[in-house]
Design an enzyme around this catalytic site. Structure first.
Site, mmCIF file in Angstrom:
data_model
loop_
_atom_site.group_PDB
_atom_site.id
_atom_site.type_symbol
_atom_site.label_atom_id
_atom_site.label_comp_id
_atom_site.label_asym_id
_atom_site.label_seq_id
_atom_site.Cartn_x
_atom_site.Cartn_y
_atom_site.Cartn_z
ATOM 1 N N CYS A 1 0.745 -27.891 -16.335
ATOM 2 C CA CYS A 1 1.230 -28.761 -17.659
ATOM 3 C C CYS A 1 1.392 -28.152 -18.864
ATOM 4 O O CYS A 1 2.369 -27.833 -19.557
ATOM 5 C CB CYS A 1 0.262 -30.381 -17.732
ATOM 6 S SG CYS A 1 1.014 -31.081 -16.240
ATOM 7 N N LYS B 1 7.579 -35.871 -23.562
ATOM 8 C CA LYS B 1 6.422 -35.396 -22.478
ATOM 9 C C LYS B 1 6.331 -34.002 -22.934
ATOM 10 O O LYS B 1 5.090 -33.548 -22.813
ATOM 11 C CB LYS B 1 7.172 -35.436 -21.210
ATOM 12 C CG LYS B 1 6.441 -34.657 -20.041
ATOM 13 C CD LYS B 1 5.020 -35.158 -19.711
ATOM 14 C CE LYS B 1 4.162 -34.489 -18.787
ATOM 15 N NZ LYS B 1 2.690 -34.783 -18.785
HETATM 16 N N1 LIG Z 1 -0.532 -32.022 -12.070
HETATM 17 C C1 LIG Z 1 -0.483 -32.895 -12.883
HETATM 18 O O1 LIG Z 1 -1.593 -33.001 -13.506
HETATM 19 C C2 LIG Z 1 0.660 -33.259 -13.716
HETATM 20 C C3 LIG Z 1 0.494 -34.207 -14.567
HETATM 21 C C4 LIG Z 1 1.672 -34.742 -15.308
HETATM 22 C C5 LIG Z 1 2.861 -34.257 -14.886
HETATM 23 N N2 LIG Z 1 2.968 -33.342 -13.831
HETATM 24 C C6 LIG Z 1 4.312 -32.996 -13.304
HETATM 25 O O2 LIG Z 1 4.650 -33.604 -12.232
HETATM 26 C C7 LIG Z 1 5.271 -32.718 -11.166
HETATM 27 C C8 LIG Z 1 4.699 -32.619 -9.819
HETATM 28 O O3 LIG Z 1 3.631 -31.868 -10.228
HETATM 29 P P1 LIG Z 1 2.444 -31.533 -9.032
HETATM 30 O O4 LIG Z 1 1.286 -30.914 -9.624
HETATM 31 O O5 LIG Z 1 2.474 -32.629 -8.207
HETATM 32 O O6 LIG Z 1 3.558 -30.406 -8.269
HETATM 33 P P2 LIG Z 1 3.046 -29.872 -6.826
HETATM 34 O O7 LIG Z 1 3.582 -28.382 -6.669
HETATM 35 O O8 LIG Z 1 1.618 -30.212 -6.282
HETATM 36 O O9 LIG Z 1 3.786 -30.757 -5.922
HETATM 37 C C9 LIG Z 1 5.147 -30.824 -5.780
HETATM 38 C C10 LIG Z 1 5.720 -30.902 -4.163
HETATM 39 O O10 LIG Z 1 7.085 -30.988 -4.243
HETATM 40 C C11 LIG Z 1 7.499 -30.768 -2.877
HETATM 41 N N3 LIG Z 1 8.600 -30.233 -2.731
HETATM 42 C C12 LIG Z 1 9.213 -28.853 -3.495
HETATM 43 N N4 LIG Z 1 10.588 -28.990 -3.302
HETATM 44 C C13 LIG Z 1 10.982 -30.223 -2.409
HETATM 45 C C14 LIG Z 1 12.175 -30.635 -2.102
HETATM 46 N N5 LIG Z 1 13.279 -30.133 -2.625
HETATM 47 N N6 LIG Z 1 12.128 -31.972 -1.505
HETATM 48 C C15 LIG Z 1 10.856 -32.591 -1.530
HETATM 49 N N7 LIG Z 1 9.611 -32.044 -1.953
HETATM 50 C C16 LIG Z 1 9.699 -30.901 -2.498
HETATM 51 C C17 LIG Z 1 6.394 -29.415 -2.815
HETATM 52 O O11 LIG Z 1 6.146 -29.187 -1.471
HETATM 53 C C18 LIG Z 1 5.066 -30.053 -3.398
HETATM 54 O O12 LIG Z 1 4.410 -30.434 -2.288
HETATM 55 C C19 LIG Z 1 5.703 -31.445 -12.078
HETATM 56 O O13 LIG Z 1 6.826 -31.626 -12.839
HETATM 57 C C20 LIG Z 1 4.456 -31.482 -13.136
HETATM 58 O O14 LIG Z 1 5.045 -30.889 -14.224
HETATM 59 C C21 LIG Z 1 1.949 -32.885 -13.271
#
Ligand SMILES: NC(=O)c1ccc[n+]([C@@H]2O[C@H](COP(=O)([O-])OP(=O)(O)OC[C@H]3O[C@@H](n4cnc5c(N)ncnc54)[C@H](O)[C@@H]3O)[C@@H](O)[C@H]2O)c1
Length: 452
Positions: free
Chosen positions: A287, A233
């Protein structure tokens, strides 16, 4: 089943239709850019979904039926999907892990690892693992979907879950990792169509995780070991970061040679083994910019260096500043200085058609303009305002401005009659199109136009 409801302009929601015999419900932990559309994708397949988040404002917004995500499936916007899945009773939210645990034995964790000042911050993930460990039951399966520092699942998550639950991984509960690969803006489609890789702590974990993933994913799911999936990844993101840096460097070269960059790329890409990406104002989001930082702890531990990736990061990180350097030069050619100029910055998202402004190069450009004394008015209809330099309309941003930088496309920009909109700019304005949005527009003859 939910998916029959998604008949939009004659196109059915084509769910995988696959339902492992045991899967009745799932908890999606973290309801952000990934978690919310992922949760809704399971609900659309008829699974009972409980979404868990610790941020009350996130939960409040979702419970009011609002999202700030620019996602849709077959023309149905995410807000409508959220309303339907909530009304059907298939999707609900909680901040309480115990409540989720009472209803499910399957968890998909999407809590991310932020990077602050180049250092990874494991605390949100750690807190989520801690909360999960306290409610884990015999027979549960946890699948981590977040992008992780390689080694995290086995070395950090597994021992924490065992310690907090008093259960043994493998014999009492299952644990797997499957990276998330979707691109924001195409989430619903790509959850279904993007091939996945999955690694479990043992064969049973891998197999069970593959079955859960198959409920939404119709694409190939490649099993491998956890560390390979975690590292893959990061390398997938790193490769894109490096390829974009190449495109930025070629764009600088073609600019100096006064060759149209997009035409150059179009011609080069007719070679069957060449695939140049498009340059832009920089690289944003979580990312790609974070990929290298996720490797840093391991690289330090192993005494490794990745000079190419480091150089690519430097190039991409420096792109917004180079855009501002170019702006200063172009203003100079028009007899102006940046510190006496009014600048309109249009589009603040980290990429086109996005509501995500995390690590946005547009914001870097804006901050640098302000740092150099420029008077900035920025407009983006889908990025929440609250910054001192944002304004409420395109007209307000452009009015009497000496330069305009188009830094991210948004849907409403596609509807603008740019030839007339730019009329309200000052005389002899500078127009910088970093997204090649104005190619087909006849721009004012007194403008100095620069296209990336
Ligand atoms: N955004 C993208 O396009 C994308 C694409 C591929 C992978 N990812 C990966 O996916 C993951 C999530 O990314 P995202 O963009 O959705 O992040 P984000 O910050 O939008 O969402 C994360 C969520 O987790 C919540 N959170 C934090 N601590 C928590 C806890 N202890 N318990 C429950 N909820 C909790 C936050 O409040 C938030 O709403 C990351 O690891 C990111 O690298 C993101």
């Amino acid at each position: 089943m939910g998916r029959e409801e998604y008949v939009v302009t004659g196109v059915n929601w084509k769910g995988s239709g696959y339902m492992p015999s045991g899967l009745r419900s799932v908890a999606v932990v973290g309801l952000g850019f990934i978690g919310l559309p992922l949760a809704l994708s399971y609900a659309m397949e008829g699974v009972q979904v409980v979404g868990v988040d610790v941020d009350e404002s996130v939960l409040g917004r979702i419970n009011r039926g609002e999202t700030h995500l620019q996602e849709s499936y077959n023309g149905t916007p995410i807000d409508e999907i959220l309303a339907r899945e909530t009304a059907s009773g298939r999707f609900r939210t909680t901040c309480d892990y115990a409540e989720a645990a009472a209803h499910t034995d399957t968890y998909l964790v999407t809590v991310g690892i932020p990077v602050n000042g180049g250092e990874v911050d494991m605390s949100p993930l750690d807190r989520s693992v801690e909360s999960l460990g306290r409610v884990l039951k015999p027979g549960d399966l946890a699948i981590f979907r977040s992008t992780l520092v390689p080694g995290t699942t086995r070395e950090r998550i597994l021992p924490a879950l065992e310690r907090l639950s008093g259960l043994r991984c493998g014999s009492d509960f299952h644990l797997a990792y499957s990276s998330e690969r979707i691109a924001e803006g195409r989430a619903f489609q790509e959850f279904r169509e993007m091939p996945l890789a999955v690694g479990g702590i043992d064969v049973a974990s891998t197999e069970r995780a593959r079955e859960v993933l198959s409920v939404v994913t119709t694409a190939e799911i490649t099993p491998s070991d956890i560390e390979t999936v975690e590292t893959s990844k990061i390398l997938e993101n790193l490769q894109r970061d490096i390829n974009i840096a190449i495109a930025q460097e070629f764009a600088a070269l073609s600019d100096a040679l006064q060759i149209d960059t997009y035409e150059l790329i179009r011609v080069a890409n007719t070679h069957r083994r060449v695939d140049l990406l498009k340059p832009g104002p920089g690289v944003g989001g979580y990312c790609l910019p974070y990929a290298l930082h996720y490797l840093t702890p391991k690289m330090r531990q192993l005494g490794l260096d990745l000079p190419l990736a480091l150089l690519a990061r430097d190039i991409n990180q420096g792109t917004p500043l180079r855009i501002v350097d170019r702006l200063e030069t172009l203003l100079g050619e028009q007899g102006r200085t940046l510190d006496s100029a009014r600048i309109a910055l249009l589009g603040l998202a980290m990429k086109d058609y996005s509501s995500d402004d995390r690590e946005s190069p547009a914001l870097e450009i804006g901050a640098e303009i302000v740092r150099r004394g420029g008077r900035l008015r920025a407009f983006d209809p889908v990025i929440p305002d609250g910054r001192p330099f944002t304004c409420d309309s395109l007209e307000e941003a452009l009015e009497e401005s000496h330069a305009m930088i188009l830094a991210a496309r948004q849907a409403c920009f596609d509807e603008v009659d740019w030839a007339s909109a730019l009329e309200c700019m000052a005389d002899r304005p500078v127009i910088m199109d970093t997204r090649r949005m104005l190619d087909c527009v006849t721009l004012r003859p007194d403008a100095r136009v620069w296209r990336i």
